[in-house]
Design a protein around this motif. Structure first.
Motif, PDB file in Angstrom:
ATOM      1  N   TRP A 245      30.647  90.928  94.784  1.00 52.55           N
ATOM      2  CA  TRP A 245      31.214  89.591  94.918  1.00 52.55           C
ATOM      3  C   TRP A 245      31.395  89.019  93.527  1.00 52.55           C
ATOM      4  O   TRP A 245      31.085  89.661  92.525  1.00 52.55           O
ATOM      5  CB  TRP A 245      30.332  88.699  95.793  1.00 52.55           C
ATOM      6  N   ALA A 246      31.952  87.827  93.437  1.00 53.28           N
ATOM      7  CA  ALA A 246      32.238  87.225  92.128  1.00 53.28           C
ATOM      8  C   ALA A 246      31.856  85.752  92.163  1.00 53.28           C
ATOM      9  O   ALA A 246      31.631  85.174  93.230  1.00 53.28           O
ATOM     10  CB  ALA A 246      33.703  87.388  91.769  1.00 53.28           C
ATOM     11  N   ARG A 247      31.800  85.150  90.987  1.00 52.88           N
ATOM     12  CA  ARG A 247      31.572  83.710  90.927  1.00 52.88           C
ATOM     13  C   ARG A 247      32.399  83.107  89.801  1.00 52.88           C
ATOM     14  O   ARG A 247      32.656  83.737  88.772  1.00 52.88           O
ATOM     15  CB  ARG A 247      30.096  83.377  90.767  1.00 52.88           C
ATOM     16  N   ILE A 248      32.817  81.868  90.020  1.00 54.63           N
ATOM     17  CA  ILE A 248      33.607  81.107  89.055  1.00 54.63           C
ATOM     18  C   ILE A 248      32.945  79.750  88.877  1.00 54.63           C
ATOM     19  O   ILE A 248      32.581  79.099  89.863  1.00 54.63           O
ATOM     20  CB  ILE A 248      35.059  80.921  89.542  1.00 54.63           C
ATOM     21  N   ASP A 249      32.780  79.330  87.634  1.00 50.14           N
ATOM     22  CA  ASP A 249      32.265  77.997  87.328  1.00 50.14           C
ATOM     23  C   ASP A 249      33.398  77.188  86.716  1.00 50.14           C
ATOM     24  O   ASP A 249      34.004  77.606  85.718  1.00 50.14           O
ATOM     25  CB  ASP A 249      31.088  78.092  86.358  1.00 50.14           C
ATOM     26  N   PHE A 250      33.692  76.038  87.299  1.00 55.76           N
ATOM     27  CA  PHE A 250      34.822  75.236  86.836  1.00 55.76           C
ATOM     28  C   PHE A 250      34.504  73.759  87.003  1.00 55.76           C
ATOM     29  O   PHE A 250      34.447  73.243  88.110  1.00 55.76           O
ATOM     30  CB  PHE A 250      36.083  75.602  87.630  1.00 55.76           C
ATOM     31  N   ASP A 251      34.274  73.081  85.891  1.00 52.36           N
ATOM     32  CA  ASP A 251      34.032  71.644  85.913  1.00 52.36           C
ATOM     33  C   ASP A 251      35.350  70.891  85.874  1.00 52.36           C
ATOM     34  O   ASP A 251      36.295  71.292  85.174  1.00 52.36           O
ATOM     35  CB  ASP A 251      33.147  71.230  84.738  1.00 52.36           C
ATOM     36  N   ILE A 252      35.423  69.784  86.589  1.00 50.80           N
ATOM     37  CA  ILE A 252      36.648  69.004  86.742  1.00 50.80           C
ATOM     38  C   ILE A 252      36.416  67.612  86.157  1.00 50.80           C
ATOM     39  O   ILE A 252      35.409  66.962  86.430  1.00 50.80           O
ATOM     40  CB  ILE A 252      37.032  68.898  88.223  1.00 50.80           C
ATOM     41  N   VAL A 253      37.363  67.167  85.329  1.00 51.85           N
ATOM     42  CA  VAL A 253      37.302  65.830  84.742  1.00 51.85           C
ATOM     43  C   VAL A 253      38.528  65.051  85.207  1.00 51.85           C
ATOM     44  O   VAL A 253      39.670  65.472  84.991  1.00 51.85           O
ATOM     45  CB  VAL A 253      37.267  65.887  83.199  1.00 51.85           C
ATOM     46  N   LEU A 254      38.292  63.904  85.854  1.00 54.92           N
ATOM     47  CA  LEU A 254      39.379  63.087  86.388  1.00 54.92           C
ATOM     48  C   LEU A 254      39.715  61.940  85.450  1.00 54.92           C
ATOM     49  O   LEU A 254      38.825  61.239  84.962  1.00 54.92           O
ATOM     50  CB  LEU A 254      38.995  62.525  87.748  1.00 54.92           C
ATOM     51  N   ALA A 255      41.002  61.745  85.229  1.00 57.02           N
ATOM     52  CA  ALA A 255      41.477  60.592  84.458  1.00 57.02           C
ATOM     53  C   ALA A 255      41.458  59.348  85.341  1.00 57.02           C
ATOM     54  O   ALA A 255      41.582  59.455  86.569  1.00 57.02           O
ATOM     55  CB  ALA A 255      42.880  60.838  83.931  1.00 57.02           C
ATOM     56  N   PRO A 256      41.308  58.161  84.765  1.00 60.52           N
ATOM     57  CA  PRO A 256      41.411  56.940  85.587  1.00 60.52           C
ATOM     58  C   PRO A 256      42.812  56.794  86.120  1.00 60.52           C
ATOM     59  O   PRO A 256      43.768  57.315  85.559  1.00 60.52           O
ATOM     60  CB  PRO A 256      41.064  55.827  84.592  1.00 60.52           C
ATOM     61  N   SER A 257      42.956  56.076  87.233  1.00 59.79           N
ATOM     62  CA  SER A 257      44.262  55.935  87.857  1.00 59.79           C
ATOM     63  C   SER A 257      45.254  55.255  86.927  1.00 59.79           C
ATOM     64  O   SER A 257      46.471  55.409  87.074  1.00 59.79           O
ATOM     65  CB  SER A 257      44.145  55.139  89.162  1.00 59.79           C
ATOM     66  N   SER A 258      44.780  54.523  85.931  1.00 63.90           N
ATOM     67  CA  SER A 258      45.670  53.857  84.984  1.00 63.90           C
ATOM     68  C   SER A 258      45.913  54.726  83.757  1.00 63.90           C
ATOM     69  O   SER A 258      46.574  54.296  82.800  1.00 63.90           O
ATOM     70  CB  SER A 258      45.045  52.538  84.526  1.00 63.90           C
ATOM     71  N   GLY A 259      45.393  55.939  83.747  1.00 66.24           N
ATOM     72  CA  GLY A 259      45.490  56.793  82.555  1.00 66.24           C
ATOM     73  C   GLY A 259      46.740  57.627  82.513  1.00 66.24           C
ATOM     74  O   GLY A 259      46.752  58.805  82.843  1.00 66.24           O
ATOM     75  N   GLY A 260      47.842  57.036  82.110  1.00 66.18           N
ATOM     76  CA  GLY A 260      49.101  57.759  81.936  1.00 66.18           C
ATOM     77  C   GLY A 260      49.855  57.944  83.245  1.00 66.18           C
ATOM     78  O   GLY A 260      49.358  57.739  84.310  1.00 66.18           O
TER      79      GLY A 260
END
Length: 295
Positions: free
Chosen positions: A280-295
């Motif tokens: 089997w395999a594993r993936i580590d992926f952190d997610i960073v969200l911009a604010p709704s007003s960010g661009g």
């Protein structure tokens, strides 16, 4: 190409201005801006390439064929937008860089509303063929704070390179959603992403063959992450070392989205104690969200 006589240029320019002027009464300013710009760019293309009437007919026939093959399970117009880079350019324009927010990429034509909720640690594969893959990470904002309760939508192709909607038996596999916990953590089982060709049995496939381009997409897993007060993120995870990272047919690869896939021996315990037959395999992926007003 011989120089175009001044009188001919004047005739062509006058036509452009007449067409643009016909939209002067458009009530909505944005609609007027769009149709006027479209008119100028379209006429500019026609004049620059000196398009023949036969070539224009071929273009109309091509778009007609794109429409005929499109149905509720296949969106050939999105596919056309993708291979021309228009989808990716629109995403680039509308998702401006903001601090260290995770980059967005193409939505693709295979998203379906109403995916099953699998819960934290659930299995989005639902029996899809492929190597089991554990995916986990944390959702946070650009200030470093965890984002709890974020909806994480997942969809992917199976090991045969097909999404569930490409089968005729109404199966629901390779898709699901869950929510991050109070500390912003998310986790789920999927299958290890594999490369596959976009549907190339229609007019878009013919376009690729005519231009000597490959229909192959780099291996990827789709993620869409939504949370109040934050810009909705549509992105991919791409396994490092994939053969098509530099030639993805829809231009969706971004370096920041390329991750390591950690292969595990069959005897390695899984994070949640699940019994897995074989590797089997594993993936580590952190997610960073911009604010709704960010661009």
């Amino acid at each position: 190409m011989s120089e175009i006589p001044a009188e001919q240029q004047e005739r062509e320019s006058a036509l452009v201005e007449r067409v643009v002027a016909s939209f002067a009464g458009t009530p909505d300013p944005r609609t007027r801006e769009l149709v006027e710009a479209l008119t100028r760019h379209l006429h500019g293309f026609l004049r620059e390439t000196r398009l023949t009437e036969q070539e224009w007919k071929q273009a109309v026939d091509f778009l007609t064929a794109v429409g005929h093959i499109t149905d509720d399970r296949r969106q050939e117009f999105i596919l056309l937008s993708d291979v021309l880079g228009a989808s990716m350019q629109t995403i680039t324009v509308n998702n401006q860089a903001y601090a260290d927010a995770t980059e967005a990429t193409v939505f693709g034509p295979f998203f379906v509303e109403g995916s099953p909720e699998v819960g934290l640690g659930g299995d989005v594969a639902h029996g899809a063929p492929g190597e089991p893959c554990w995916v986990e990470g944390t959702v946070r904002d650009t200030g470093g704070s965890p984002v709890g309760g974020a909806r994480v939508e997942v969809w992917e192709a199976d090991a045969d390179g097909r999404y569930d909607v490409q089968y005729a038996d109404d199966r629901v596999t390779g898709r699901g959603h869950l929510h991050s916990d109070g500390r912003g953590r998310y986790r789920f089982w999927a299958v290890t992403p594999t490369p596959y060709p976009i549907p190339d049995d229609g007019p878009v496939g013919e376009l690729l063959r005519l231009t000597g381009r490959s229909p192959m997409r780099a291996s990827h897993l789709h993620l869409m992450v939504e949370a109040p007060g934050h810009r909705t993120l549509v992105t991919h995870v791409f396994p490092r070392g994939d053969a098509y990272l530099d030639s993805d047919s829809v231009f969706g690869v971004r370096d920041s989205l390329v991750v390591d896939v950690h292969q595990q021996l069959p005897t390695t315990p899984t994070p949640d104690g699940r019994a897995v037959v074989g590797p089997w395999a594993r993936i580590d992926f952190d997610i960073v969200l911009a604010p709704s007003s960010g661009g």
